[in-house]
Design an enzyme around this catalytic site. Structure first.
Site, PDB file in Angstrom:
ATOM      1  N   CYS A  54       0.790  -1.195  -0.013  1.00 33.20           N
ATOM      2  CA  CYS A  54       0.032   0.114   0.047  1.00 33.20           C
ATOM      3  C   CYS A  54       0.919   1.362  -0.084  1.00 33.20           C
ATOM      4  O   CYS A  54       0.721   2.088  -0.814  1.00 33.20           O
ATOM      5  CB  CYS A  54      -0.873   0.169   1.212  1.00 33.20           C
ATOM      6  SG  CYS A  54      -2.244  -1.212   1.316  1.00 33.20           S
ATOM      7  N   HIS A 104      -2.847   6.389   4.370  1.00 32.19           N
ATOM      8  CA  HIS A 104      -1.657   5.498   4.366  1.00 32.19           C
ATOM      9  C   HIS A 104      -0.282   5.948   3.876  1.00 32.19           C
ATOM     10  O   HIS A 104       0.558   5.291   3.581  1.00 32.19           O
ATOM     11  CB  HIS A 104      -1.998   4.371   3.823  1.00 32.19           C
ATOM     12  CG  HIS A 104      -1.301   3.057   4.541  1.00 32.19           C
ATOM     13  ND1 HIS A 104      -1.782   1.811   4.029  1.00 32.19           N
ATOM     14  CD2 HIS A 104      -0.574   2.933   5.612  1.00 32.19           C
ATOM     15  CE1 HIS A 104      -0.938   0.876   4.972  1.00 32.19           C
ATOM     16  NE2 HIS A 104      -0.368   1.676   5.858  1.00 32.19           N
TER      17      HIS A 104
END
Length: 430
Positions: A54, A104
């Site tokens: 991610c 993130h």
């Protein structure tokens, strides 16, 4: 170009959504709005992540830089504030910028308040959180550290916020990123109920041929939930498409659906991400822009998360910093000519770990090497062996092909200033 004629950008990406789970590829996936987007836009069928994790991939999407350059080599690190993001450039040209959903890119904190200012990387409107996958009892933040609690399925309210953002900015150019957490785990409701998960039939799921029999039951169970997420996301995608149509913005809006990386979901008896294998690195990229691009087209140009930024900016008529490492492939899209793209893409993975690798993916082959010792670990002819069941690494009959692909990989390392690889080359040759 006058500010009124600048195209809008709506960039929607679903976490851990693999190309192989598009409705055009998987008969079990019910996604009529994704199919509608495919029918009305351009599908870049050879799109790959620069890093199948991610944080590194997301940083590459917004910066056009490889992980060894932007510095986020693994999850839960914070992106430097001296990097020029895609949002900075749109904002500098008068766009209203917005970000909704999972970020993130701000370190370990979970769910995590990202304060207004440089750490938001050029996004002004903010309805987001740093990290977390709690889809039925989630929170997000605006400009205060107090969390905003929401009930129900997370992508539902996120899409409602996106529709409101579009409505509120319909008279000026805007750049909106929306990051849905699903179909990333958890695959099933863990708090409360959701009727969309009531009638699942895992036993009817069709598995990819590279899922071994020992994994069939688990893989079907996971795919039933994964696919249900996709159908739920698809309903929300329809809301965005409809809103753009109703407001008369569709013709002059670049609408993208993509992902950061895929999920193995039992293929090769593996699960999740991080692997130099097709299910983990192959991601969707569907783009609708009627003002410049055709309808219902497939383009197999090799495309890459580091290419997203310069290509989207070029389609918008905007420039990007010289430091950007990705390619502008807008002409390959405008002319629907895949020959205008590169011969391969460069992929990094498991950075900072003992299993760290580098890989190249061409249209017909995949090669990966382990950084330590630069040993070839994967070599597939993906035309003859699309499910990557016959690893040819180290086979004498493939020495010349392996040599060519390794040289291509080392060339990418040199051109992108991937010093770890070039240092290993010097060590092994001394």
């Amino acid at each position: 170009m006058s500010i009124k004629s600048l195209p809008n950008l709506v960039f929607i990406f679903a976490d851990q959504f693999r190309e192989e789970s598009l409705p055009t590829r998987d008969p079990d996936v019910i996604a009529p709005n994704l199919q509608r987007l495919i029918d009305e836009g351009v599908s870049l069928t050879r799109t790959y992540t620069s890093n199948p994790v991610c944080t590194p991939a997301r940083a590459s999407i917004i910066s056009g830089l490889y992980a060894h350059t932007h510095g986020l080599i693994t999850n839960n690190l914070r992106l430097r504030t001296d990097i020029t993001s895609i949002a900075h450039i749109y904002r500098n040209h008068g766009y209203q910028t917005g970000y909704i959903g999972k970020w993130h890119l701000d370190g370990e904190e979970k769910p995590g308040f990202v304060p207004p200012g440089p750490r938001r990387q050029g996004f002004d409107y903010w309805a987001a959180f740093n990290r977390g996958h709690n889809y039925w009892n989630s929170v997000y933040y605006r400009n205060e550290a107090e969390p905003i609690h929401e009930n129900g399925y997370e992508p539902d309210y996120q899409t409602d916020l996106a529709v409101s953002f579009i409505e509120n900015n319909k008279d000026r150019p805007f750049c909106l990123f929306m990051s849905w957490g699903p179909p990333h785990t958890p695959f099933y409701p863990v708090q409360g109920r959701d009727a969309r998960w009531e009638d699942l039939r895992p036993e009817s799921i069709h598995l990819r041929p590279n899922v071994p029999d020992t994994e069939a039951e688990k893989a079907r169970e996971e795919l039933a939930g994964y696919n249900t997420h996709i159908t739920a996301l698809d309903d929300n995608l329809g809301k965005v498409i409809d809103k753009l149509d109703i407001l008369g913005l569709s013709e002059n809006t670049i609408l993208v659906f993509s992902s950061d990386h895929g999920d193995m979901l039992g293929s090769q008896a593996l699960y999740r991400k991080g692997q130099p294998l097709e299910e983990a690195i192959h991601i969707p990229f569907i783009l609708k822009y009627p003002d410049k691009l055709g309808r219902g087209l497939e383009n197999d140009v090799l495309f890459h998360t580091v290419d997203f930024m310069p290509t989207l900016l070029a389609l918008s008529g905007l420039k990007w910093p010289d430091a950007v490492q990705g390619n502008d492939l807008s002409q390959a899209l405008i002319h629907n000519d895949p020959t205008l793209g590169p011969e391969a893409v460069y992929i990094q993975g498991k950075m900072g770990k003992a299993e760290e690798f580098r890989a190249v993916r061409s249209k017909h082959h995949l090669l990966a090497v382990k950084l330590s010792g630069l040993q070839t670990t994967h070599l597939y002819d993906t035309t003859e062996d699309p499910f990557e069941r016959s690893n040819k690494a180290g086979h004498p009959d493939n020495e010349e092909l392996e040599r060519q692909l390794r040289n291509l990989l080392f060339q990418f390392a040199s051109e992108t200033k991937d010093k770890l690889v070039t240092e290993r080359i010097e060590e092994t040759s001394s």
